[in-house]
Design a protein around this motif. Structure first.
Motif, PDB file in Angstrom:
ATOM      1  N   LEU A  47      63.766  11.089  18.151  1.00 18.23           N
ATOM      2  CA  LEU A  47      64.358  10.102  17.183  1.00 18.23           C
ATOM      3  C   LEU A  47      65.368   9.319  18.045  1.00 18.23           C
ATOM      4  N   SER A  48      65.891   9.638  19.232  1.00 11.31           N
ATOM      5  CA  SER A  48      66.707   8.862  19.898  1.00 11.31           C
ATOM      6  C   SER A  48      66.239   9.080  21.556  1.00 11.31           C
ATOM      7  N   LEU A  49      65.430   8.391  21.990  1.00 12.66           N
ATOM      8  CA  LEU A  49      64.804   8.394  23.286  1.00 12.66           C
ATOM      9  C   LEU A  49      65.689   8.053  24.240  1.00 12.66           C
ATOM     10  N   ASP A  50      66.763   7.246  24.023  1.00 13.14           N
ATOM     11  CA  ASP A  50      67.867   7.065  24.992  1.00 13.14           C
ATOM     12  C   ASP A  50      68.563   8.028  25.605  1.00 13.14           C
ATOM     13  N   ALA A  51      68.500   9.159  24.686  1.00  9.83           N
ATOM     14  CA  ALA A  51      69.269  10.417  24.995  1.00  9.83           C
ATOM     15  C   ALA A  51      68.531  11.326  25.891  1.00  9.83           C
ATOM     16  N   THR A  52      67.282  10.961  26.530  1.00  9.50           N
ATOM     17  CA  THR A  52      66.545  11.681  27.332  1.00  9.50           C
ATOM     18  C   THR A  52      67.205  11.650  28.678  1.00  9.50           C
ATOM     19  N   SER A  53      67.385  12.973  29.241  1.00  3.51           N
ATOM     20  CA  SER A  53      68.031  13.056  30.773  1.00  3.51           C
ATOM     21  C   SER A  53      67.317  14.387  31.244  1.00  3.51           C
ATOM     22  N   VAL A  54      67.589  14.600  32.651  1.00  2.00           N
ATOM     23  CA  VAL A  54      67.099  15.629  33.673  1.00  2.00           C
ATOM     24  C   VAL A  54      68.324  16.376  33.554  1.00  2.00           C
ATOM     25  N   VAL A  55      67.995  17.783  33.070  1.00  2.00           N
ATOM     26  CA  VAL A  55      69.061  18.736  32.988  1.00  2.00           C
ATOM     27  C   VAL A  55      69.089  19.337  34.463  1.00  2.00           C
ATOM     28  N   ALA A  56      67.981  19.645  34.911  1.00  2.00           N
ATOM     29  CA  ALA A  56      67.872  20.436  36.101  1.00  2.00           C
ATOM     30  C   ALA A  56      66.617  19.847  37.107  1.00  2.00           C
ATOM     31  N   TYR A  57      66.817  19.667  38.235  1.00  3.42           N
ATOM     32  CA  TYR A  57      65.798  19.377  39.137  1.00  3.42           C
ATOM     33  C   TYR A  57      65.980  19.988  40.392  1.00  3.42           C
ATOM     34  N   GLU A  58      64.648  20.459  41.025  1.00  3.96           N
ATOM     35  CA  GLU A  58      64.678  21.201  41.992  1.00  3.96           C
ATOM     36  C   GLU A  58      63.372  20.532  43.034  1.00  3.96           C
ATOM     37  N   ALA A  59      63.981  19.843  44.191  1.00  8.25           N
ATOM     38  CA  ALA A  59      62.963  19.091  45.205  1.00  8.25           C
ATOM     39  C   ALA A  59      61.948  20.215  45.405  1.00  8.25           C
ATOM     40  N   PRO A  60      60.612  19.946  45.296  1.00  7.36           N
ATOM     41  CA  PRO A  60      59.547  20.852  45.842  1.00  7.36           C
ATOM     42  C   PRO A  60      59.640  20.903  47.276  1.00  7.36           C
ATOM     43  N   GLU A  61      59.146  22.185  47.693  1.00  2.00           N
ATOM     44  CA  GLU A  61      58.995  22.504  49.231  1.00  2.00           C
ATOM     45  C   GLU A  61      57.538  22.333  49.163  1.00  2.00           C
ATOM     46  N   LEU A  62      57.017  21.303  49.661  1.00  2.00           N
ATOM     47  CA  LEU A  62      55.689  21.162  49.451  1.00  2.00           C
ATOM     48  C   LEU A  62      54.951  21.428  51.044  1.00  2.00           C
ATOM     49  N   PRO A  63      53.954  22.356  51.150  1.00  2.00           N
ATOM     50  CA  PRO A  63      53.350  22.428  52.585  1.00  2.00           C
ATOM     51  C   PRO A  63      52.775  21.261  53.221  1.00  2.00           C
ATOM     52  N   GLU A  64      52.834  21.026  54.186  1.00  2.00           N
ATOM     53  CA  GLU A  64      52.388  19.746  54.876  1.00  2.00           C
ATOM     54  C   GLU A  64      50.996  19.284  54.782  1.00  2.00           C
ATOM     55  N   THR A  65      50.106  20.475  54.393  1.00  2.00           N
ATOM     56  CA  THR A  65      48.656  20.323  54.137  1.00  2.00           C
ATOM     57  C   THR A  65      48.315  19.636  52.709  1.00  2.00           C
ATOM     58  N   ALA A  66      49.309  19.931  52.020  1.00  2.00           N
ATOM     59  CA  ALA A  66      49.230  19.346  50.512  1.00  2.00           C
ATOM     60  C   ALA A  66      49.315  18.126  50.400  1.00  2.00           C
ATOM     61  N   ASP A  67      48.159  17.243  49.939  1.00  2.00           N
ATOM     62  CA  ASP A  67      48.032  15.883  49.533  1.00  2.00           C
ATOM     63  C   ASP A  67      48.308  15.528  48.231  1.00  2.00           C
ATOM     64  N   LEU A  68      47.831  16.389  47.401  1.00  2.00           N
ATOM     65  CA  LEU A  68      47.879  16.454  46.022  1.00  2.00           C
ATOM     66  C   LEU A  68      48.585  17.248  45.233  1.00  2.00           C
ATOM     67  N   VAL A  69      49.300  17.009  44.076  1.00  2.00           N
ATOM     68  CA  VAL A  69      49.824  18.205  43.292  1.00  2.00           C
ATOM     69  C   VAL A  69      49.657  17.973  42.089  1.00  2.00           C
ATOM     70  N   ARG A  70      49.631  19.081  41.202  1.00  2.00           N
ATOM     71  CA  ARG A  70      49.459  19.232  39.729  1.00  2.00           C
ATOM     72  C   ARG A  70      50.964  19.060  39.110  1.00  2.00           C
ATOM     73  N   ILE A  71      51.100  18.547  38.186  1.00  2.00           N
ATOM     74  CA  ILE A  71      52.371  18.477  37.209  1.00  2.00           C
ATOM     75  C   ILE A  71      51.936  18.687  35.816  1.00  2.00           C
ATOM     76  N   GLY A  72      52.618  19.525  35.082  1.00  2.00           N
ATOM     77  CA  GLY A  72      52.723  19.755  33.655  1.00  2.00           C
ATOM     78  C   GLY A  72      53.444  20.824  33.280  1.00  2.00           C
ATOM     79  N   LEU A  73      53.257  21.192  32.141  1.00  2.00           N
ATOM     80  CA  LEU A  73      53.933  22.380  31.384  1.00  2.00           C
ATOM     81  C   LEU A  73      53.201  23.614  31.583  1.00  2.00           C
ATOM     82  N   TYR A  74      53.938  24.561  32.395  1.00  2.00           N
ATOM     83  CA  TYR A  74      53.142  25.891  32.698  1.00  2.00           C
ATOM     84  C   TYR A  74      53.944  27.143  31.948  1.00  2.00           C
TER      85      TYR A  74
END
Length: 189
Positions: A47-74
């Motif tokens: 109902l109030s899209l302006d109130a969207t916020s990032v509560v927590a964020y962890e920068a991913p530690e990706l291996p050097e061989t990774a070119d692509l990542v999958r993102i979603g709810l798990y």
């Protein structure tokens, strides 16, 4: 006593209208067989899209061989993805880029999919380097304006409509002209 009851009813109505939700977004490198890891937690309200916020964020530690990542709810308990996933480049999380997360939700607020886009950060232009989030609420699309339906004969062929004659099209103009001709004039002195 009446004021307290009125105030509590007003607070309850306010809480009933506000329906904040959270979504835990996961990331998984596609090149390796590692399990998905938490990426961000987003708080949103349809109902109030302006109130969207990032509560927590962890920068991913990706291996050097990774070119692509999958993102979603798990769901770690059932070890399966519970929303639509998107594939993004691992460069979206490299130095000099700020992740912008997008949640697509239905009308009830359930998450349909998650996506991420890395936006280049220019230190001279902006001070907001952190991750940002946006919510896109699914809506009903515009329905097409249809013409008259096609009429078929019992054999399945298109029935040709007969074109109207001149009298069928313009009878009302002829009637007006006749009325004016008969009613016009008058006796001269």
């Amino acid at each position: 006593m009446l004021v307290a009851a009125l105030l509590s009813a007003l607070c309850a109505a306010t809480l009933a209208v506000a329906d904040p939700r959270t979504a835990q977004i996961y990331i998984q490198p596609l090149a390796t067989s590692t399990k998905p890891e938490p990426l961000a937690e987003i708080s949103y309200d349809t109902l109030s899209l302006d109130a969207t916020s990032v509560v927590a964020y962890e920068a991913p530690e990706l291996p050097e061989t990774a070119d692509l990542v999958r993102i979603g709810l798990y769901d770690p308990k059932s070890s399966r993805w519970i929303s639509g996933t998107t594939v993004a480049s691992a460069d979206n999380f490299s130095k000099g880029y700020s992740p912008h997360l997008l949640l697509t939700v239905d009308a009830q607020g359930e998450v349909l999919s998650a996506a991420c886009k890395g936006v280049r950060v220019d230190a001279g232009q902006t001070r907001d380097f952190g991750p940002q989030a946006a919510v896109l609420v699914e809506g009903k699309g515009k329905q097409p304006d249809l013409n008259k339906p096609v009429v078929l004969s019992p054999e399945g062929r298109k029935v040709e409509e007969q074109e109207k004659t001149f009298l069928q099209k313009y009878w009302w103009m002829i009637a007006i002209a006749g009325f004016l001709a008969l009613s016009g004039g008058g006796a001269e002195k």
